[in-house]
Each structure stands twice: as C-alpha cells, then as structure tokens.
Design an enzyme around this catalytic site. Structure first.
Site, mmCIF file in Angstrom:
data_model
loop_
_atom_site.group_PDB
_atom_site.id
_atom_site.type_symbol
_atom_site.label_atom_id
_atom_site.label_comp_id
_atom_site.label_asym_id
_atom_site.label_seq_id
_atom_site.Cartn_x
_atom_site.Cartn_y
_atom_site.Cartn_z
ATOM 1 N N ASP A 38 0.832 -1.209 0.000
ATOM 2 C CA ASP A 38 0.000 0.000 0.000
ATOM 3 C C ASP A 38 0.864 1.256 0.000
ATOM 4 O O ASP A 38 1.981 1.243 0.518
ATOM 5 C CB ASP A 38 -0.894 -0.036 1.259
ATOM 6 C CG ASP A 38 -2.075 0.902 1.127
ATOM 7 O OD1 ASP A 38 -2.266 1.499 0.046
ATOM 8 O OD2 ASP A 38 -2.816 1.046 2.120
ATOM 9 N N TRP A 43 2.984 7.918 -2.497
ATOM 10 C CA TRP A 43 4.391 8.075 -2.902
ATOM 11 C C TRP A 43 4.462 9.003 -4.116
ATOM 12 O O TRP A 43 5.296 9.896 -4.185
ATOM 13 C CB TRP A 43 4.976 6.699 -3.239
ATOM 14 C CG TRP A 43 6.428 6.699 -3.607
ATOM 15 C CD1 TRP A 43 7.487 6.510 -2.781
ATOM 16 C CD2 TRP A 43 6.973 6.908 -4.926
ATOM 17 N NE1 TRP A 43 8.666 6.587 -3.486
ATOM 18 C CE2 TRP A 43 8.382 6.843 -4.796
ATOM 19 C CE3 TRP A 43 6.427 7.166 -6.187
ATOM 20 C CZ2 TRP A 43 9.242 6.997 -5.888
ATOM 21 C CZ3 TRP A 43 7.282 7.336 -7.270
ATOM 22 C CH2 TRP A 43 8.674 7.240 -7.116
ATOM 23 N N HIS A 55 2.576 3.268 -8.891
ATOM 24 C CA HIS A 55 2.401 1.828 -9.143
ATOM 25 C C HIS A 55 3.618 1.263 -9.891
ATOM 26 O O HIS A 55 4.059 0.153 -9.646
ATOM 27 C CB HIS A 55 1.136 1.575 -9.962
ATOM 28 C CG HIS A 55 -0.123 1.930 -9.220
ATOM 29 N ND1 HIS A 55 -0.338 1.561 -7.915
ATOM 30 C CD2 HIS A 55 -1.238 2.632 -9.594
ATOM 31 C CE1 HIS A 55 -1.525 2.015 -7.517
ATOM 32 N NE2 HIS A 55 -2.081 2.669 -8.511
ATOM 33 N N ARG A 89 -11.685 1.890 -9.102
ATOM 34 C CA ARG A 89 -10.748 2.995 -9.367
ATOM 35 C C ARG A 89 -10.949 3.529 -10.793
ATOM 36 O O ARG A 89 -11.546 2.861 -11.635
ATOM 37 C CB ARG A 89 -9.307 2.498 -9.196
ATOM 38 C CG ARG A 89 -9.050 2.118 -7.759
ATOM 39 C CD ARG A 89 -7.598 1.890 -7.489
ATOM 40 N NE ARG A 89 -7.427 1.640 -6.062
ATOM 41 C CZ ARG A 89 -6.322 1.868 -5.384
ATOM 42 N NH1 ARG A 89 -5.267 2.349 -5.998
ATOM 43 N NH2 ARG A 89 -6.257 1.619 -4.100
ATOM 44 N N LEU A 149 11.472 -20.145 -4.183
ATOM 45 C CA LEU A 149 10.378 -19.323 -3.650
ATOM 46 C C LEU A 149 9.117 -19.416 -4.512
ATOM 47 O O LEU A 149 9.195 -19.353 -5.743
ATOM 48 C CB LEU A 149 10.840 -17.853 -3.614
ATOM 49 C CG LEU A 149 9.773 -16.827 -3.238
ATOM 50 C CD1 LEU A 149 9.637 -16.733 -1.718
ATOM 51 C CD2 LEU A 149 10.104 -15.452 -3.798
ATOM 52 N N ARG A 206 1.813 -4.944 6.155
ATOM 53 C CA ARG A 206 1.085 -3.923 5.386
ATOM 54 C C ARG A 206 1.881 -2.626 5.472
ATOM 55 O O ARG A 206 2.238 -2.177 6.551
ATOM 56 C CB ARG A 206 -0.332 -3.688 5.915
ATOM 57 C CG ARG A 206 -1.053 -2.657 5.024
ATOM 58 C CD ARG A 206 -2.518 -2.517 5.303
ATOM 59 N NE ARG A 206 -3.107 -1.663 4.277
ATOM 60 C CZ ARG A 206 -4.339 -1.757 3.830
ATOM 61 N NH1 ARG A 206 -5.156 -2.658 4.308
ATOM 62 N NH2 ARG A 206 -4.784 -0.934 2.882
ATOM 63 N N ARG A 212 -5.420 -2.144 8.485
ATOM 64 C CA ARG A 212 -6.625 -2.956 8.237
ATOM 65 C C ARG A 212 -6.287 -4.061 7.236
ATOM 66 O O ARG A 212 -5.220 -4.048 6.637
ATOM 67 C CB ARG A 212 -7.769 -2.071 7.723
ATOM 68 C CG ARG A 212 -7.425 -1.254 6.514
ATOM 69 C CD ARG A 212 -8.608 -0.459 5.961
ATOM 70 N NE ARG A 212 -8.144 0.428 4.928
ATOM 71 C CZ ARG A 212 -7.797 1.711 5.099
ATOM 72 N NH1 ARG A 212 -7.927 2.279 6.286
ATOM 73 N NH2 ARG A 212 -7.343 2.438 4.104
HETATM 74 C C1 FPP Z 1 -2.217 0.188 -3.223
HETATM 75 O O1 FPP Z 1 -1.677 1.473 -3.216
HETATM 76 C C2 FPP Z 1 -1.631 -0.558 -4.312
HETATM 77 C C3 FPP Z 1 -2.324 -1.173 -5.299
HETATM 78 C C4 FPP Z 1 -3.774 -1.199 -5.389
HETATM 79 C C5 FPP Z 1 -1.626 -1.845 -6.394
HETATM 80 C C6 FPP Z 1 -0.431 -2.602 -5.978
HETATM 81 C C7 FPP Z 1 0.365 -2.924 -7.157
HETATM 82 C C8 FPP Z 1 1.703 -2.886 -7.190
HETATM 83 C C9 FPP Z 1 2.558 -2.576 -6.033
HETATM 84 C C10 FPP Z 1 2.445 -3.248 -8.391
HETATM 85 C C11 FPP Z 1 2.150 -4.657 -8.701
HETATM 86 C C12 FPP Z 1 3.156 -5.254 -9.498
HETATM 87 C C13 FPP Z 1 2.994 -6.396 -10.135
HETATM 88 C C14 FPP Z 1 4.179 -7.060 -10.649
HETATM 89 C C15 FPP Z 1 1.692 -7.044 -10.337
HETATM 90 P P1 FPP Z 1 -2.647 2.697 -3.390
HETATM 91 O O2 FPP Z 1 -2.775 2.990 -4.839
HETATM 92 O O3 FPP Z 1 -3.954 2.420 -2.714
HETATM 93 O O4 FPP Z 1 -1.857 3.825 -2.648
HETATM 94 P P2 FPP Z 1 -2.484 5.020 -1.805
HETATM 95 O O5 FPP Z 1 -3.235 4.388 -0.657
HETATM 96 O O6 FPP Z 1 -1.299 5.787 -1.347
HETATM 97 O O7 FPP Z 1 -3.371 5.791 -2.721
#
Ligand code: FPP
Length: 264
Positions: A38, A43, A55, A89, A149, A206, A212
C-alpha cells in the site's frame, strides 16, 4: 530523554544487511510472508507525479523484495496486487494496473526462472483482460517445475468472495451426496480455498501506515503475526523486510495455547 538517546544510538550502530540476513537464517524464518502493498498513490503524490508512477515504482519494489525473500530462504511470498474492490478505481488506473503483471513478467520472467522462483496466482482469473491472463499463465507454465520461492500474486482477489465460492462448492457437494454434513470441517474449507496448496501466512506485512486487512486472506490469517509499517510500498526495501522478519523472530506464537512451562 534517555529512551530517545538510547534509540538514537541503537540506530547509528547499523548491522550490514548481509550479516542481518545470516543471523536471521540461524533462527526460525517465516515460511510464508503475505504483503499488502500500500502507499503507491501517496508516494507519487509526494513527488507531484500521477498515481500510476507510484504503481510503476511499486513494481520495481516487487522485483527487489522477491529476489531478497528468495535469497533469505522464504518459501512463499504472497503479494496483494489487485483486489476485487480495485475495479472501482478510475478506468485509466485500472488499465495501467492490468498492464503491470505483463510488464513485470515481460521484463523479469527470465530472471525469475534463473532464480528458481515458481509463479502462482490466486483470484478470479476469468474476469481479467486477455493480455493479463496470457502473461500470468505463461509465467505460471514456465516456472511450474521450479522449486525455490513461490511468488503468489493475489490478482482480482477478494477473501469474502473466495470463502463464498468455497462454501458454495461444499454445499453443492453435500447436495449431490458427495460430502456428508459431518465431513464439513476447517480442513475441508481450507482445501476449497485458493491457497489449498500453500501453507498459511506466518507473517503479514502492510505498508503505508494503514492498519486494516482490506478483504485479504481473512481465513488464512487467523494465527498470522502482523507487521505494520509507515513506509510506503515504493520505499520498502530489503532492510525494511529484515526489520519485519527480525521482529517476527522475537514473537511468541502460542496459537491460543500456552508455551511449555507457562501453565505452572
Ligand atoms: C495500493 O496502493 C496498491 C495497489 C492497489 C496496487 C499494488 C500494485 C503494485 C505494487 C504493483 C504490482 C506489481 C505487479 C508485478 C503485479 P494505493 O494505490 O492504494 O496507494 P495510496 O493508498 O497511497 O493511494
């Protein structure tokens, strides 16, 4: 004040990562680590970048953490990459997220194969776009015989949905006379979940300060140790993972019972 000073001096004695890894390997490691990645959006926002840049950076962290977890000797790494709720989203963000597995696997699959990593996926694969399905299936097929892994992507995954599907399958089996009511047990339900071939997570991480579960592995996390950190996922690195593992190794896991000698 004293506490502050002690904490400061502790921080300044930094043990090299390699040594920390070696030390951790002398003790019981968490076999299965699950991560709710998360903070990508925040970021990006901090840098005045679009959310998708977060992302993309998060994808690089996936690579870094996968490689390191494998080196440490972790057996299973489950990563929450897209939830059944993430479809809400903006379309552009969803489309970008659906392209990420393709980009990740397109770039890193040879390296994953070389590192003996086995790719798995849990979630509703049928409703993913064809291009995402194809990329993930190719990685699953090409790494199926690897025994290092297990990198398990939770993609279009929702825990309640998973439990409903399991219950519905068991109900059908009962109705058709294939399962007797008395045979319904925790083990039977576990065997109908998407994690049926995996151990339950020992450690859940997390990132980003949210505390949560967000519909993630609700059944499987019953006795898991939790580690929450304020670090945003794109900033999460090998040393952050070591922090979590070291803290895990200090925990006293009792599974609802007592440790030997505690009952006296
Ligand atoms: C939550 O952060 C993150 C996600 C919903 C997507 C997670 C995906 C990745 C880390 C990349 C995945 C990579 C591969 C290889 C599948 P958020 O967008 O909710 O962040 P925020 O809470 O700061 O808005």
């Amino acid at each position: 004040m004293l506490n502050k000073l002690i904490r400061k001096s502790e921080k300044s004695i930094s043990i090299p990562l390699g040594k920390r890894k070696e030390n951790a390997q002398q003790e019981q490691l968490p076999g299965h680590i699950a991560i709710i990645m998360d903070g990508n959006g925040r970021w990006a926002k901090k840098r005045a970048l679009p959310r998708i840049a977060g992302h993309h950076e998060g994808m690089k962290t996936v690579k870094k953490i996968t490689r390191f977890a494998n080196e440490v000797g972790i057996k299973v790494l489950t990563l929450y990459a897209f939830s059944t709720e993430n479809w809400k989203r903006p379309k552009m963000e969803v489309e970008f997220l659906m392209r990420l597995p393709e980009e990740f696997l397109g770039t890193y699959l040879p390296e994953l194969i070389e590192q003996n990593v086995q790719v798995q996926m849990m979630g509703n694969i049928e409703s993913l776009p064809e291009h995402t399905k194809r990329a993930v299936q190719k990685a699953i097929d090409q790494t199926a015989t690897n025994d290092g892994l297990i990198l398990n992507f939770a993609l279009n995954y929702g825990s309640r949905d998973e439990i409903v599907q399991a219950v519905s399958k068991i109900a059908r089996d009962v109705q058709e006379g294939n399962v007797a009511l008395e045979e319904i047990s925790e083990a039977l339900l576990s065997n109908h979940l998407m994690t049926k071939n995996l151990s339950e997570p020992d450690l859940l991480i997390r990132t980003s300060g949210e505390v949560r579960l967000s519909n993630f592995m609700l059944w499987q996390l019953a006795y898991t140790e939790f580690w929450f950190t304020d670090t945003l996922w794109p900033d999460f690195d090998e040393s952050c993972l070591m922090d979590a593992i070291e803290n895990y190794q200090k925990r006293n896991r009792r599974y609802g019972g007592l440790k030997e000698g505690e009952g006296n």
